[in-house]
Design an enzyme around this catalytic site. Sequence first.
Site, PDB file in Angstrom:
ATOM      1  N   ASP A 124     -22.113  -6.947   0.538  1.00 63.78           N
ATOM      2  CA  ASP A 124     -22.245  -7.048   1.991  1.00 63.78           C
ATOM      3  C   ASP A 124     -22.408  -5.679   2.640  1.00 63.78           C
ATOM      4  O   ASP A 124     -22.260  -4.638   1.985  1.00 63.78           O
ATOM      5  CB  ASP A 124     -21.038  -7.799   2.593  1.00 63.78           C
ATOM      6  CG  ASP A 124     -19.695  -7.327   2.045  1.00 63.78           C
ATOM      7  OD1 ASP A 124     -19.628  -6.218   1.471  1.00 63.78           O
ATOM      8  OD2 ASP A 124     -18.703  -8.058   2.190  1.00 63.78           O
TER       9      ASP A 124
ATOM     10  N   ASN B 150      -7.726 -13.774   5.383  1.00 62.90           N
ATOM     11  CA  ASN B 150      -8.023 -15.155   5.813  1.00 62.90           C
ATOM     12  C   ASN B 150      -8.761 -15.952   4.728  1.00 62.90           C
ATOM     13  O   ASN B 150      -9.305 -17.014   4.995  1.00 62.90           O
ATOM     14  CB  ASN B 150      -8.833 -15.150   7.113  1.00 62.90           C
ATOM     15  CG  ASN B 150     -10.209 -14.519   6.947  1.00 62.90           C
ATOM     16  OD1 ASN B 150     -10.531 -14.002   5.875  1.00 62.90           O
ATOM     17  ND2 ASN B 150     -11.018 -14.551   7.983  1.00 62.90           N
TER      18      ASN B 150
ATOM     19  N   HIS C   7     -11.465 -14.934   3.039  1.00 69.45           N
ATOM     20  CA  HIS C   7     -12.915 -14.725   2.912  1.00 69.45           C
ATOM     21  C   HIS C   7     -13.253 -13.979   1.617  1.00 69.45           C
ATOM     22  O   HIS C   7     -12.434 -13.266   1.057  1.00 69.45           O
ATOM     23  CB  HIS C   7     -13.501 -14.042   4.164  1.00 69.45           C
ATOM     24  CG  HIS C   7     -13.249 -12.583   4.321  1.00 69.45           C
ATOM     25  ND1 HIS C   7     -13.104 -11.995   5.557  1.00 69.45           N
ATOM     26  CD2 HIS C   7     -13.136 -11.570   3.435  1.00 69.45           C
ATOM     27  CE1 HIS C   7     -12.923 -10.702   5.411  1.00 69.45           C
ATOM     28  NE2 HIS C   7     -12.935 -10.422   4.131  1.00 69.45           N
TER      29      HIS C   7
ATOM     30  N   GLU D 221     -16.804 -15.953   5.906  1.00 72.59           N
ATOM     31  CA  GLU D 221     -15.601 -16.303   6.640  1.00 72.59           C
ATOM     32  C   GLU D 221     -15.287 -17.797   6.482  1.00 72.59           C
ATOM     33  O   GLU D 221     -16.162 -18.565   6.061  1.00 72.59           O
ATOM     34  CB  GLU D 221     -15.791 -15.963   8.126  1.00 72.59           C
ATOM     35  CG  GLU D 221     -16.090 -14.501   8.407  1.00 72.59           C
ATOM     36  CD  GLU D 221     -14.870 -13.584   8.246  1.00 72.59           C
ATOM     37  OE1 GLU D 221     -13.871 -13.991   7.635  1.00 72.59           O
ATOM     38  OE2 GLU D 221     -14.934 -12.431   8.738  1.00 72.59           O
TER      39      GLU D 221
END
Length: 241
Positions: A67, A137, A139, A144
């Site tokens: 990413d 979270n 991810h 996400e």
Amino acid sequence: MRVLVTPDYRTLSEEAAALVARAVRMKPDLALGLPTGNTPLGMYEELIRKHRQEELDFSRVRTFNLDEYLGIAPGHPRSYHAYMKTRFFDHVNVRPEHAHIPDGSPGIDAALECERYENAIRDSGGIDLLIVGIGTNGHIAFNEPGSSFDSRTRVVSLAPETIQNAWKHFANEAEIPKHAITVGIRTILDARHILLLAAGPAKAEAIERALRSPVSESVPASAIQLHSDVIVILDEAARRH
Ligand code: GLP
């Protein structure tokens, strides 16, 4: 899935680097999927040491980063381009033409860049060993919660928690990117082998959900349960007690 719990972060880094080194020695033109963040820093340091002291050769290795922030030039000190250059590429012999990172430069045609990147991975024969961290979270890369398990490289909006966690790296809130280019969950699942790394107590809950909750798009990392060749390396602190 194999889960290895190491006593500390240093051992996690050594185990991860040993696994990568073995794969490179077995297949010198290995295609690696590479993560950023704090978690893989020790692994990169150990790989650099192996390059210098144990003749680990990256001259034929191909790399695909997972990413990059969108709206940030590759030369920006907080770009993942800069991270990879300073933390790894400047210290080993990966050839520049073999190192791929999505281009999130301001003004770029991002949709076209995503297509180009996904095609580059496919045209190179796919990723052999993909190394990935995990967000608090759940991810993976910048996929996400809610990301489709069929997703491929695309532009995503960062979750509020991810933006919050990026605070420490940027001068002020306005500077924190709100979007990124990320490989998709399907891109990750297409890799032949996956290595997931998690360190520290802040990751314990996310790891517990990724490994033991029912597979769900609300926990992107749970997608790895669908893959037949996954190794997870955790340090003791990232294991729920
Ligand atoms: C960012 C990156 C992820 C990384 C995650 C965790 O969101 N895009 O690829 O896994 O942070 O980072 P850290 O290892 O610093 O906790």
